[in-house]
Enzyme design. Structure first.
Site, PDB file in Angstrom:
ATOM      1  N   HIS A   9     -24.518 -12.303 -20.899  1.00 59.42           N
ATOM      2  CA  HIS A   9     -25.281 -12.445 -22.127  1.00 59.42           C
ATOM      3  C   HIS A   9     -26.545 -11.600 -22.020  1.00 59.42           C
ATOM      4  CE1 HIS A   9     -22.754 -16.061 -22.100  1.00 59.42           C
ATOM      5  NE2 HIS A   9     -22.958 -16.154 -23.410  1.00 59.42           N
ATOM      6  N   HIS A 178     -33.597  -6.564   5.540  1.00 61.81           N
ATOM      7  CA  HIS A 178     -33.628  -6.843   4.098  1.00 61.81           C
ATOM      8  C   HIS A 178     -32.259  -6.449   3.539  1.00 61.81           C
ATOM      9  CE1 HIS A 178     -34.351  -2.495   3.157  1.00 61.81           C
ATOM     10  NE2 HIS A 178     -34.857  -2.538   4.375  1.00 61.81           N
TER      11      HIS A 178
END
Length: 327
Positions: A9, A178
């Site tokens: 959406h 990371h």
């Protein structure tokens, strides 16, 4: 090749795709589909058909179970072989699916399994702990016994060059562990253990905890002082262990290599800009101390390459420093 369609959406699908590609690199067979106010199921079906040719294998990764992107995708795959829909799309899910889709022999079934696992285990709370690992996987933590000596290295400690770890990848990265490291490079090299060799991180309880939390499930994660990482490398108990090491600076990389750690090359991935430094790429900065360390590594015959993720462009580090007039 299996196509990946991200459908959500609003405008979040392109943003999710861009964020995931920032971590794992460009993905050729991925498409982002938006569902905007005023559109209906037929608009989604048309958009899906425009990016997925007849007969092509496809996995849809959508936001909400039972939402319009999901329902339209379910209709789309119901009449197709080798097609499926997974809801709850997030960045960890995309990273795993993108990496899996690049491998030869990838199937819709294998990618769906990766999506379901990564999508759930990627949901964690810092204070509430992290999702339990599947049975059989080893917990994160130091690969060395707690009693192993640390601190300054005794230059006379046993160093047998035939009784060492197998370091398949050494990266310089200010952030240590990371997304690019844990998601891209670990998947690319498949190490048994990942060592963040950093005095600062090893002596910072909170930072060490955070690094261990984001360590990949597929490799044991360790945060060690540089001297201790060298001792571990030469420990016969870990002979041949496939290892990936990440350091914060070229000075730490130089210390490892001068101590006898063998690597094929050094990957320069990311050095954060600070005042007084020179930015040589969008991700890598240097100061005089860094340049001196790179020159010392070059004098030792060490190849150094600038590269963010496995499928991004490779650039010779010394060539870049010369281009910037720094050597």
């Amino acid at each position: 090749m299996v196509s990946i369609v991200i459908a959500t959406h609003g405008e979040s699908a392109p943003a999710l795709l861009a964020s995931a590609e920032m971590i794992v690199g460009k993905v050729e067979n991925a498409h982002a589909i938006t569902f905007l106010p005023g559109q209906g199921p037929e608009d989604l079906l048309d958009a899906y058909a425009a990016v997925v040719p007849d007969g092509e294998e496809v996995v849809f990764l959508v936001d909400l179970f039972g939402g319009s992107p999901y329902n339209a995708a379910a209709r789309f795959v119901a009449e197709r072989e080798n097609a499926d829909v997974v809801s709850g799309v997030n960045i960890p899910m995309l990273m795993e699916v993108f990496q899996g889709a690049k491998r030869s022999g990838a199937t819709v079934e294998s990618l769906v399994k990766k999506a379901l696992k990564a999508g759930s285990t990627g949901v964690r709370a810092f204070k509430g702990g992290k999702a339990p690992k599947p049975a059989g996987e080893q917990p994160a933590g130091d690969v060395v016994p707690a009693a192993a000596p640390a601190g300054e290295i005794d230059p006379n400690f046993p160093r047998d060059p035939n009784e060492t770890m197998n370091v398949v990848f050494l990266r310089i990265d200010s952030r240590l562990i990371h997304g690019q490291v844990a998601g891209s490079w670990v998947n690319h090299w498949g190490p048994q253990t990942l060592i963040a060799a950093s005095d600062a991180a090893a002596n910072d309880k909170l930072r060490k905890q955070l690094l261990l939390q984001v360590g990949p499930a597929s490799a044991r994660t360790n945060v060690l002082p540089v001297d201790k990482a060298i001792r571990v490398y030469f420990n016969p108990e870990y002979k041949g262990m496939k290892t990936m090491i990440v350091v914060e600076s070229p000075m730490d990389a130089l210390k490892l290599i001068e101590a006898g750690v063998k690597v094929n090359e050094v990957n320069v991935g990311g050095v954060t800009f600070k005042q007084g430094m020179t930015l040589i790429t969008e991700a890598v900065s240097v100061d005089d101390e860094h340049v001196a360390a790179y020159k010392a590594l070059d004098a030792l015959g060490v190849k150094m390459t600038l590269q963010q993720v496995p499928n991004s462009q490779r650039t010779d580090m010394m060539g870049k420093l010369k281009e910037k007039g720094l050597v």
